[in-house]
Every structure is written in structure tokens, then in C-alpha cells.
Design an enzyme around this catalytic site. Structure first.
Site, PDB file in Angstrom:
ATOM      1  N   HIS A  20       0.838  -1.206   0.000  1.00 43.43           N
ATOM      2  CA  HIS A  20       0.000   0.000   0.000  1.00 43.43           C
ATOM      3  C   HIS A  20       0.874   1.258   0.000  1.00 43.43           C
ATOM      4  O   HIS A  20       0.624   2.205  -0.746  1.00 43.43           O
ATOM      5  CB  HIS A  20      -0.858   0.061   1.269  1.00 43.43           C
ATOM      6  CG  HIS A  20      -1.973  -0.937   1.346  1.00 43.43           C
ATOM      7  ND1 HIS A  20      -2.149  -1.773   2.422  1.00 43.43           N
ATOM      8  CD2 HIS A  20      -2.985  -1.230   0.489  1.00 43.43           C
ATOM      9  CE1 HIS A  20      -3.217  -2.520   2.230  1.00 43.43           C
ATOM     10  NE2 HIS A  20      -3.742  -2.228   1.061  1.00 43.43           N
ATOM     11  N   LYS A  44     -15.404  -6.833   3.720  1.00 43.58           N
ATOM     12  CA  LYS A  44     -14.452  -7.719   4.386  1.00 43.58           C
ATOM     13  C   LYS A  44     -14.576  -7.557   5.905  1.00 43.58           C
ATOM     14  O   LYS A  44     -14.720  -6.433   6.389  1.00 43.58           O
ATOM     15  CB  LYS A  44     -13.022  -7.351   3.968  1.00 43.58           C
ATOM     16  CG  LYS A  44     -12.774  -7.433   2.467  1.00 43.58           C
ATOM     17  CD  LYS A  44     -11.366  -6.961   2.139  1.00 43.58           C
ATOM     18  CE  LYS A  44     -11.094  -6.990   0.649  1.00 43.58           C
ATOM     19  NZ  LYS A  44      -9.778  -6.406   0.311  1.00 43.58           N
ATOM     20  N   ARG A  93      -2.112  -5.824  -8.754  1.00 46.14           N
ATOM     21  CA  ARG A  93      -1.058  -6.809  -8.509  1.00 46.14           C
ATOM     22  C   ARG A  93      -1.020  -7.873  -9.597  1.00 46.14           C
ATOM     23  O   ARG A  93       0.010  -8.178 -10.148  1.00 46.14           O
ATOM     24  CB  ARG A  93      -1.261  -7.473  -7.146  1.00 46.14           C
ATOM     25  CG  ARG A  93      -0.835  -6.643  -5.984  1.00 46.14           C
ATOM     26  CD  ARG A  93      -1.465  -7.101  -4.716  1.00 46.14           C
ATOM     27  NE  ARG A  93      -2.913  -6.921  -4.750  1.00 46.14           N
ATOM     28  CZ  ARG A  93      -3.692  -7.016  -3.700  1.00 46.14           C
ATOM     29  NH1 ARG A  93      -3.200  -7.330  -2.538  1.00 46.14           N
ATOM     30  NH2 ARG A  93      -4.977  -6.803  -3.817  1.00 46.14           N
ATOM     31  N   SER A 131      -3.003  -7.478   2.720  1.00 47.05           N
ATOM     32  CA  SER A 131      -3.290  -7.419   4.160  1.00 47.05           C
ATOM     33  C   SER A 131      -3.678  -8.802   4.668  1.00 47.05           C
ATOM     34  O   SER A 131      -3.310  -9.193   5.783  1.00 47.05           O
ATOM     35  CB  SER A 131      -4.427  -6.431   4.443  1.00 47.05           C
ATOM     36  OG  SER A 131      -4.076  -5.137   4.037  1.00 47.05           O
TER      37      SER A 131
HETATM   38  P1  ADP Z   1      -9.811  -3.029  -0.996  1.00 45.27           P
HETATM   39  O1  ADP Z   1     -10.667  -3.810  -0.047  1.00 45.27           O
HETATM   40  O2  ADP Z   1     -10.447  -1.724  -1.423  1.00 45.27           O
HETATM   41  O3  ADP Z   1      -9.257  -3.811  -2.146  1.00 45.27           O
HETATM   42  P2  ADP Z   1      -7.126  -3.090   0.124  1.00 45.27           P
HETATM   43  O4  ADP Z   1      -6.666  -2.455   1.378  1.00 45.27           O
HETATM   44  O5  ADP Z   1      -7.073  -4.567   0.023  1.00 45.27           O
HETATM   45  O6  ADP Z   1      -8.599  -2.534  -0.079  1.00 45.27           O
HETATM   46  O7  ADP Z   1      -6.329  -2.492  -1.106  1.00 45.27           O
HETATM   47  C1  ADP Z   1      -6.344  -1.100  -1.370  1.00 45.27           C
HETATM   48  C2  ADP Z   1      -5.640  -0.828  -2.685  1.00 45.27           C
HETATM   49  O8  ADP Z   1      -4.265  -1.141  -2.559  1.00 45.27           O
HETATM   50  C3  ADP Z   1      -6.169  -1.666  -3.845  1.00 45.27           C
HETATM   51  O9  ADP Z   1      -6.130  -0.894  -5.016  1.00 45.27           O
HETATM   52  C4  ADP Z   1      -5.182  -2.795  -3.932  1.00 45.27           C
HETATM   53  O10 ADP Z   1      -5.118  -3.340  -5.233  1.00 45.27           O
HETATM   54  C5  ADP Z   1      -3.907  -2.056  -3.577  1.00 45.27           C
HETATM   55  N1  ADP Z   1      -2.883  -2.950  -3.070  1.00 45.27           N
HETATM   56  C6  ADP Z   1      -2.940  -3.742  -1.982  1.00 45.27           C
HETATM   57  N2  ADP Z   1      -1.787  -4.441  -1.821  1.00 45.27           N
HETATM   58  C7  ADP Z   1      -0.982  -4.072  -2.851  1.00 45.27           C
HETATM   59  C8  ADP Z   1       0.334  -4.447  -3.283  1.00 45.27           C
HETATM   60  N3  ADP Z   1       1.044  -5.357  -2.639  1.00 45.27           N
HETATM   61  N4  ADP Z   1       0.823  -3.852  -4.410  1.00 45.27           N
HETATM   62  C9  ADP Z   1       0.082  -2.962  -5.074  1.00 45.27           C
HETATM   63  N5  ADP Z   1      -1.163  -2.568  -4.734  1.00 45.27           N
HETATM   64  C10 ADP Z   1      -1.692  -3.110  -3.638  1.00 45.27           C
END
Ligand code: ADP
Length: 163
Positions: A20, A44, A93, A131
Site C-alpha cells: 500500500h 471484508k 497486482r 493485508s
Molecule cells: P480493498 O478492499 O479496497 O481492495 P485493500 O486495502 O485490500 O482494499 O487495497 C487497497 C488498494 O491497494 C487496492 O487498489 C489494492 O489493489 C492495492 N494494493 C494492496 N496491496 C498491494 C500491493 N502489494 N501492491 C500494489 N497494490 C496493492
């Protein structure tokens, strides 16, 4: 001179990972201001409360002068409007992210056509990182060094008894 738009980086951030942070830092290189938006009412089931997730982001983004952090419970497009953002930044990703992201981008565009969604590709070393993976490792007592900022590791330790 083209117009310069402010961006919003929405997500669940349960908890914020180095993946993130990479996306937030790169968004901050592209846009004059970046608002990181914690989705309080996500589908989630979260380990951390929205307040804890915002606090963790505050800690890790404190040094980034043009980055602010907040949370929202309603529609992202409405919150983006309140923040004055014209661009949504999301990270990609793998192909598996694409279908959901495409659906969300079309939906948000329908709800607010002047709000553009921009995708930033993950840095290779974080392409596996989420996460969920971090929480799984932590719950099983594994090391999360290098996957999350140190302050988040402390909070994971308090929450799940990480060694
Ligand atoms: P959501 O539930 O909205 O997907 P997340 O916290 O899982 O929330 O992810 C928020 C954003 O960060 C999303 O656009 C996700 O694709 C991006 N993201 C999460 N982990 C990574 C990573 N390792 N590399 C690039 N982008 C990421």
C-alpha cells in the site's frame, strides 16, 4: 499547462502494508495532493477498527507532506467529492485483481463521470503482498518484517500476539 488533479487512494487497509505504502508514495509523485481513504464499511470482516486503521496510516504517512488520511462510510464517489479529488488511484497486482477493479471503475464512472480511475502497477517485490496474507502469517506466529512498517508490526503483535 494541463490541469493538475488531486487524488484519492481508497482501500480497506486492514492493516496498511508496504505494498500500500508503495502505491501511496508513487501516487504522491504523480498528483499534487493525495488523500488516503479508509473504507469503514467494507464487505471484508476487519481485524482492526476503522479508527485503528486510520491511526496506523497517520503514523506511516506522517512524513509525506502532501498526503492526508481519513475514513468514509458511504459512497467513495461522494467522499472523493468532499475531498476535492478528481482521480481515484488503485493498485494492481495480478490479473486476479483486474476483474473486480474494472467493475468498480465502471461503476464509479457511472456514478460520477468526471472522476477518473488510474491504476498503478505493483512493485515486483510486493506483487504477492496483501493485508490478508500479513494477517495470516501473524496469526500463525510467522515473521512479518519487511511486509509492513514497524509500527504496524507492533500493533499486529498487540492484536494477535505476534512473537
Ligand atoms: P480493498 O478492499 O479496497 O481492495 P485493500 O486495502 O485490500 O482494499 O487495497 C487497497 C488498494 O491497494 C487496492 O487498489 C489494492 O489493489 C492495492 N494494493 C494492496 N496491496 C498491494 C500491493 N502489494 N501492491 C500494489 N497494490 C496493492
Amino acid at each position: 499547462m494541463p490541469p493538475r488533479y488531486d487524488a484519492i487512494v481508497p482501500g480497506t487497509f486492514d492493516p496498511v502494508t508496504n505494498g500500500h505504502l508503495d502505491i501511496i508514495e508513487r501516487a504522491a509523485q504523480l498528483f499534487p495532493t493525495v488523500h488516503v481513504a479508509v473504507a469503514a464499511s467494507s464487505n471484508k470482516s476487519a481485524l482492526f477498527t476503522p479508527e485503528e486503521r486510520v491511526a496506523m496510516l497517520h503514523e506511516v504517512c506522517a512524513q509525506m507532506g502532501t498526503v492526508s488520511v481519513g475514513s468514509f462510510a458511504g459512497l467513495l464517489v461522494d467522499y472523493a467529492g468532499e475531498c476535492g479529488a478528481h482521480v481515484i488511484v488503485r493498485g494492481l497486482r495480478a490479473v486476479s485483481d483486474f476483474e473486480y477493479e474494472l467493475q468498480m471503475a465502471h461503476t464509479n464512472r457511472r456514478l460520477r463521470p468526471d472522476l477518473e480511475t488510474v491504476f498503478v502497477m505493483t512493485t515486483t517485490e510486493y506483487s504477492f503482498l496483501s493485508s490478508s496474507i500479513v494477517k495470516q502469517i501473524a496469526r500463525l506466529g510467522g515473521p512479518v518484517e519487511g511486509l509492513v512498517p514497524d509500527s504496524v508490526r507492533q500493533r499486529l503483535r498487540d492484536k494477535v500476539g505476534l512473537p
